[in-house]
Design an enzyme around this catalytic site. Structure first.
Site, PDB file in Angstrom:
ATOM      1  N   LEU A  71      -4.071 -11.503   3.123  1.00 24.02           N
ATOM      2  CA  LEU A  71      -3.573 -12.164   4.325  1.00 24.02           C
ATOM      3  C   LEU A  71      -4.327 -11.632   5.538  1.00 24.02           C
ATOM      4  O   LEU A  71      -4.393 -10.421   5.746  1.00 24.02           O
ATOM      5  CB  LEU A  71      -2.072 -11.881   4.462  1.00 24.02           C
ATOM      6  CG  LEU A  71      -1.250 -12.727   5.431  1.00 24.02           C
ATOM      7  CD1 LEU A  71      -1.303 -14.200   5.039  1.00 24.02           C
ATOM      8  CD2 LEU A  71       0.191 -12.235   5.441  1.00 24.02           C
ATOM      9  N   ASP A  72      -4.883 -12.531   6.317  1.00 20.08           N
ATOM     10  CA  ASP A  72      -5.610 -12.143   7.526  1.00 20.08           C
ATOM     11  C   ASP A  72      -4.637 -12.108   8.703  1.00 20.08           C
ATOM     12  O   ASP A  72      -4.283 -13.143   9.270  1.00 20.08           O
ATOM     13  CB  ASP A  72      -6.744 -13.135   7.793  1.00 20.08           C
ATOM     14  CG  ASP A  72      -7.624 -12.709   8.966  1.00 20.08           C
ATOM     15  OD1 ASP A  72      -7.291 -11.694   9.624  1.00 20.08           O
ATOM     16  OD2 ASP A  72      -8.630 -13.393   9.228  1.00 20.08           O
ATOM     17  N   LEU A  73      -4.219 -10.914   9.075  1.00 19.47           N
ATOM     18  CA  LEU A  73      -3.251 -10.765  10.154  1.00 19.47           C
ATOM     19  C   LEU A  73      -3.895 -10.863  11.535  1.00 19.47           C
ATOM     20  O   LEU A  73      -3.184 -10.769  12.547  1.00 19.47           O
ATOM     21  CB  LEU A  73      -2.517  -9.424  10.008  1.00 19.47           C
ATOM     22  CG  LEU A  73      -1.597  -9.309   8.802  1.00 19.47           C
ATOM     23  CD1 LEU A  73      -1.026  -7.897   8.687  1.00 19.47           C
ATOM     24  CD2 LEU A  73      -0.464 -10.329   8.871  1.00 19.47           C
ATOM     25  N   LYS A  74      -5.189 -11.059  11.589  1.00 25.97           N
ATOM     26  CA  LYS A  74      -5.855 -11.273  12.872  1.00 25.97           C
ATOM     27  C   LYS A  74      -5.857 -12.745  13.259  1.00 25.97           C
ATOM     28  O   LYS A  74      -6.282 -13.101  14.353  1.00 25.97           O
ATOM     29  CB  LYS A  74      -7.277 -10.718  12.829  1.00 25.97           C
ATOM     30  CG  LYS A  74      -7.312  -9.196  12.689  1.00 25.97           C
ATOM     31  CD  LYS A  74      -8.721  -8.664  12.647  1.00 25.97           C
ATOM     32  CE  LYS A  74      -8.724  -7.139  12.511  1.00 25.97           C
ATOM     33  NZ  LYS A  74     -10.091  -6.588  12.434  1.00 25.97           N
ATOM     34  N   GLY A 137      -7.138  11.665  11.295  1.00 24.09           N
ATOM     35  CA  GLY A 137      -6.875  12.861  10.497  1.00 24.09           C
ATOM     36  C   GLY A 137      -6.866  12.547   9.016  1.00 24.09           C
ATOM     37  O   GLY A 137      -6.725  11.393   8.590  1.00 24.09           O
ATOM     38  N   HIS A 138      -7.039  13.597   8.236  1.00 23.28           N
ATOM     39  CA  HIS A 138      -6.881  13.533   6.783  1.00 23.28           C
ATOM     40  C   HIS A 138      -6.039  14.726   6.361  1.00 23.28           C
ATOM     41  O   HIS A 138      -5.654  15.567   7.181  1.00 23.28           O
ATOM     42  CB  HIS A 138      -8.238  13.528   6.078  1.00 23.28           C
ATOM     43  CG  HIS A 138      -8.930  12.197   6.107  1.00 23.28           C
ATOM     44  ND1 HIS A 138      -8.407  11.082   5.484  1.00 23.28           N
ATOM     45  CD2 HIS A 138     -10.093  11.810   6.693  1.00 23.28           C
ATOM     46  CE1 HIS A 138      -9.230  10.054   5.679  1.00 23.28           C
ATOM     47  NE2 HIS A 138     -10.256  10.469   6.406  1.00 23.28           N
ATOM     48  N   ASP A 139      -5.775  14.778   5.085  1.00 22.34           N
ATOM     49  CA  ASP A 139      -4.850  15.779   4.550  1.00 22.34           C
ATOM     50  C   ASP A 139      -5.171  17.193   5.040  1.00 22.34           C
ATOM     51  O   ASP A 139      -4.274  17.933   5.452  1.00 22.34           O
ATOM     52  CB  ASP A 139      -4.889  15.732   3.013  1.00 22.34           C
ATOM     53  CG  ASP A 139      -3.843  16.619   2.379  1.00 22.34           C
ATOM     54  OD1 ASP A 139      -2.688  16.182   2.269  1.00 22.34           O
ATOM     55  OD2 ASP A 139      -4.173  17.762   2.021  1.00 22.34           O
ATOM     56  N   ASN A 141      -6.560  18.213   7.705  1.00 23.42           N
ATOM     57  CA  ASN A 141      -6.189  18.397   9.110  1.00 23.42           C
ATOM     58  C   ASN A 141      -4.693  18.640   9.262  1.00 23.42           C
ATOM     59  O   ASN A 141      -4.269  19.483  10.061  1.00 23.42           O
ATOM     60  CB  ASN A 141      -6.583  17.168   9.925  1.00 23.42           C
ATOM     61  CG  ASN A 141      -8.041  16.804   9.770  1.00 23.42           C
ATOM     62  OD1 ASN A 141      -8.354  15.720   9.288  1.00 23.42           O
ATOM     63  ND2 ASN A 141      -8.956  17.689  10.132  1.00 23.42           N
ATOM     64  N   TYR A 142      -3.885  17.923   8.480  1.00 26.16           N
ATOM     65  CA  TYR A 142      -2.434  18.091   8.575  1.00 26.16           C
ATOM     66  C   TYR A 142      -2.022  19.485   8.097  1.00 26.16           C
ATOM     67  O   TYR A 142      -1.147  20.124   8.688  1.00 26.16           O
ATOM     68  CB  TYR A 142      -1.707  17.018   7.764  1.00 26.16           C
ATOM     69  CG  TYR A 142      -2.248  15.623   7.953  1.00 26.16           C
ATOM     70  CD1 TYR A 142      -2.728  15.201   9.200  1.00 26.16           C
ATOM     71  CD2 TYR A 142      -2.299  14.714   6.900  1.00 26.16           C
ATOM     72  CE1 TYR A 142      -3.241  13.926   9.378  1.00 26.16           C
ATOM     73  CE2 TYR A 142      -2.794  13.436   7.069  1.00 26.16           C
ATOM     74  CZ  TYR A 142      -3.286  13.049   8.300  1.00 26.16           C
ATOM     75  OH  TYR A 142      -3.801  11.797   8.470  1.00 26.16           O
ATOM     76  N   ASP A 168      -0.616  14.308   2.297  1.00 28.31           N
ATOM     77  CA  ASP A 168      -0.558  12.905   1.895  1.00 28.31           C
ATOM     78  C   ASP A 168       0.616  12.641   0.961  1.00 28.31           C
ATOM     79  O   ASP A 168       1.326  11.633   1.107  1.00 28.31           O
ATOM     80  CB  ASP A 168      -1.850  12.506   1.174  1.00 28.31           C
ATOM     81  CG  ASP A 168      -3.031  12.344   2.113  1.00 28.31           C
ATOM     82  OD1 ASP A 168      -2.838  12.402   3.338  1.00 28.31           O
ATOM     83  OD2 ASP A 168      -4.154  12.169   1.608  1.00 28.31           O
TER      84      ASP A 168
END
Length: 387
Positions: A71-74, A137-139, A141-142, A168
């Site tokens: 589905l194109d939500l744009k 961020g990624h894991d 970084n958290y 994550d």
């Protein structure tokens, strides 16, 4: 047979990659109808980016028991289609940066206006507010911001990088499930939904309990490798064997420590379970010397008959073939791909893989048809590349 625990629960899943898809797979395994909504380009980019060790992508491991709608939500027609689906949904899960779904016109306020019982769960790195809300961020970084990464590793070394995405999976998957299922229970009782704001950094931080104890007591966390459970006590740690493998020793309670000492024929160490500092390191050195005398297989045979919380540190390929995990049927094959079974066993609900990870848009016509779209409407959406 009783229906699955979440039979009849309709979930619209806007998430990609790992945290959200794993959470919604658990919902699907529990019987929810999970509709994975992907963009009309490549779909969830874990389909291609997730194959890091060969032909199998982790996409296949976290997307079973779902149907896929592209589905194109744009496009306004895509937003309209989404909102028609949302009007009869119970749960929406999204993992975009804060504000993105509102800009698209599919945010919580817009959905709640037409479906007040919706439970809308947003999974982000840092939450919907605060000075870091818009940061990428990624894991790792958290873990870094939460104070946990500083605690992982051995004394005198750099922080160790776990090959397990704690932020994550603890934050983006399990914490999200707790929040959204609480919202579902409430919505079914009250008719009013909830907005569930899940920060993966918050989730890690809120579970970093033992370092917090040190801060409360001493004003600062213990150095890496020095806290009671990270190397400070000889009764809790990892010890090398003669063949370069390791044993996990967690004989913390007196009865287990005493059994360990007796099994090692070292009753003189019985008083030393909670030794710390220099004395703790001396006892640890004694244990290191003892465990270095035999191989992992030899020690495993010894401790299989001793009830004192000592286990071999298995490689994952060994865990896959482990007698306990096999007895628990924790490895299943779905659509030709071996993967983990759900980590919960529920009475009168045997695990069923209704189908493997779906192809992008595999169920678009089916899902829209169920939502009341005519064949002509579906054809028009396809012609406009909305689906």
């Amino acid at each position: 047979m009783r229906p699955p625990p979440l039979a009849g629960l309709r979930v619209l899943d806007l998430t990609r990659l790992l945290p959200g898809p794993l959470a919604t797979m658990h919902l699907g395994d529990l019987g929810a109808d999970v509709i994975k909504i992907e963009d009309t380009g490549g779909g969830d980019y874990a389909r291609t980016a997730g194959a890091v060790h060969g032909k199998t992508s982790y996409f296949e491991l976290v997307n079973r028991n779902k149907r896929s709608l592209t589905l194109d939500l744009k496009q306004s027609a895509g937003v309209e289609a989404f909102m028609r689906l949302a009007a009869n949904a119970d749960v929406i899960v999204e993992g975009f940066r804060p504000g993105v779904v509102d800009k698209l016109g599919v945010g919580y306020q817009a959905v709640a206006a037409i479906n007040p019982r919706i439970v809308y769960c947003a999974i982000t790195g840092y939450g919907q507010d605060g000075p870091y809300r818009d940061r990428a961020g990624h894991d790792l970084n958290y873990l870094a911001y939460s104070g946990l990464l500083d605690q992982i590793g051995i004394a005198g070394s750099a922080p160790a990088i776990p090959n397990f995405q704690i932020g994550d999976l603890l934050g983006g998957s399990l914490s999200a499930l707790i929040g959204l299922l609480a919202g579902v229970v409430d919505a079914r009782a009250s008719g009013r939904g909830r907005y569930v704001d899940v920060s993966m950094t918050d989730a890690v931080f809120a579970h970093t309990l033992f370092p917090l104890l040190a801060v409360l007591d001493r004003g600062r966390a213990q150095p890496r490798g020095a806290d009671l459970l990270s190397g400070g006590m000889p009764s809790y740690g990892v010890y090398a064997t003669s063949d370069g493998r390791h044993l996990a020793v967690s004989a913390m309670e007196p009865k287990f420590w005493q059994t360990l000492c007796d099994t090692l024929d070292r009753p003189d160490l019985r008083p030393c379970a909670f030794a710390t500092g220099a004395e703790g390191q001396r006892i640890r050195g004694e244990l290191e010397a003892i465990f270095a005398r035999r191989s992992l297989a030899e020690w495993t045979a010894v401790f299989d008959g001793a009830d004192c919380c000592v286990a071999p540190v298995l490689r994952l390929e060994e865990s896959v073939d482990n007698a306990q995990l096999r007895a628990r049927e924790m490895i299943v094959e779905v659509a030709g791909v071996k993967q983990f079974a759900p980590p919960f066993k529920i009475s009168e609900h045997p695990f069923v893989a209704r189908h493997g990870a779906p192809g992008a848009g595999e169920h678009s016509a089916e899902i829209l048809g169920e939502a009341g779209f005519s064949a002509g409407e579906i054809a028009a959406l396809r012609a406009q590349q909305v689906i």
